[in-house]
Design an enzyme around this catalytic site. Sequence first.
Site, PDB file in Angstrom:
ATOM      1  N   GLU A  27       0.826  -1.202   0.000  1.00 23.39           N
ATOM      2  CA  GLU A  27       0.000   0.000   0.000  1.00 23.39           C
ATOM      3  C   GLU A  27       0.863   1.256   0.000  1.00 23.39           C
ATOM      4  OE1 GLU A  27      -3.925  -1.485   2.545  1.00 23.39           O
ATOM      5  OE2 GLU A  27      -2.490  -0.117   3.475  1.00 23.39           O
ATOM      6  N   CYS A  28       0.536   2.199  -0.833  1.00 17.83           N
ATOM      7  CA  CYS A  28       1.100   3.548  -0.843  1.00 17.83           C
ATOM      8  C   CYS A  28       2.623   3.533  -0.741  1.00 17.83           C
ATOM      9  CB  CYS A  28       0.453   4.385   0.265  1.00 17.83           C
ATOM     10  SG  CYS A  28       0.501   6.163  -0.059  1.00 17.83           S
ATOM     11  N   GLY A  29       3.187   3.821   0.421  1.00 22.24           N
ATOM     12  CA  GLY A  29       4.637   3.827   0.563  1.00 22.24           C
ATOM     13  C   GLY A  29       5.255   2.503   0.176  1.00 22.24           C
TER      14      GLY A  29
END
Length: 450
Positions: A323-325
Amino acid sequence: MKKFPRLIIAATQSGAGKTTIVAGILSALKNRGLKVQPYKVGPDYIDTGFHKIASGKSAHNLDSWLVGEERLADIFFETFADADIAIVEGVMGLYDGGRNGISSTAQVAKILNAPVILVIDAKSMGASAAALAFGFRDFDKDLNFAGVILNRIGSESHKQMIQNALDKLNIKCFGAIERNAEFFLPERHLGLVPTAENNFNAVIEKISASVEKNLNLDELLKIANVQAKKITRLQDKKFAEKFLKIAVAQDEAFNFYYAESLRELEKLGAEIIYFSPLHDNFLPEVDGLILGGGFPEMFASQLEKNISMRQSIKNFSKPIYAECGGYMYLMKSITDFAGKNFEMCGVIDNSAIMTKKLQTVGYVSATLTKNCIIGAVGDKIHAHEFHFSVEEKNLQQNIFDCEKLRTGKKYFAGWANENICASYLHLHFAGCPTVAENFINACKKSRTQL
């Protein structure tokens, strides 16, 4: 039958000092010998870190979009456990949330039937603070509005001026916290700096001392207990016997996880093995990998230098959810705010570029466009998205068909292959348990195929 004393600490808007006040209350009550369970309304990962330092207990997010109203209440009552009182920090302003007030502090207060204390930033404001409180109290008559806490007061006379105006409106004031630069909690592009990166104990101790001195904690406890709802103790889901291991990235660069989200995996038989992409040389021996959100852009140089870990992840052939990072870390590179490029894992043939402008924030409805390790075509998932980076190119391998809850804007996002699902979206497994089940099954299947 069990009582659940609880308070919701809300505010007029973001930046009014909710987290500071809540941290002080948590710490002060803990110092009195009480077991205090903290919660945070909405999807924020960072504030819960301050809650844990102040209370000594892991905080839980209460988000009606990510998990639904019924599951939200279940999470609250299941995690209350043996606590003496629950302190719930609101999100943004009291009535702010997604479309139609979804996951606003006011909505969660009604779901939990909890009294609301409004924090008002009184800096550069006199009797107008009372008018503000009056408007917030009367905006929704169904809300249990219990009173206010004044923040950033300049002097005793300043406090008394506002107190007199509040008295005329019959609005209770539970105290006032003075303006003090020592109470400062540093911020950057996604909000407060996470506690994983700094030691904030000394700051919280100072805030706690001010709260103990200046707030009427006895009255707050009384309000919390008067409104306490008695219900039969809920039975939590039984945990399955551990039969596989999931590695979860946890360090200064990656630390955005919901406690109850990871517990969903544990309930399904997963043993969580934490590791550090920054400090460890190799992945542990596991059946699956989760790379959560965080701030890889702030630690890009260190992540780049850890070549053995990057290679270990690139060679990992079992299921990966990111997710994301974590999504950014799986790419070829990250370009930081200064324009400097750093090599990452190279699992995904793309690059993340930091921008000075917020790219997106808010709730998202996402539909899977292809079968993958977390679901099948057509599965709908509630998510949240918040990032300052952009992808260098569109790889045309998008896994999610997204629609923003607030604006209705539609777009495609994410990336997937036979054993990876990665995107900017943040999910909560407690709100989409089939996603957790599918990931666990993928890990199990991958192991049996070796």
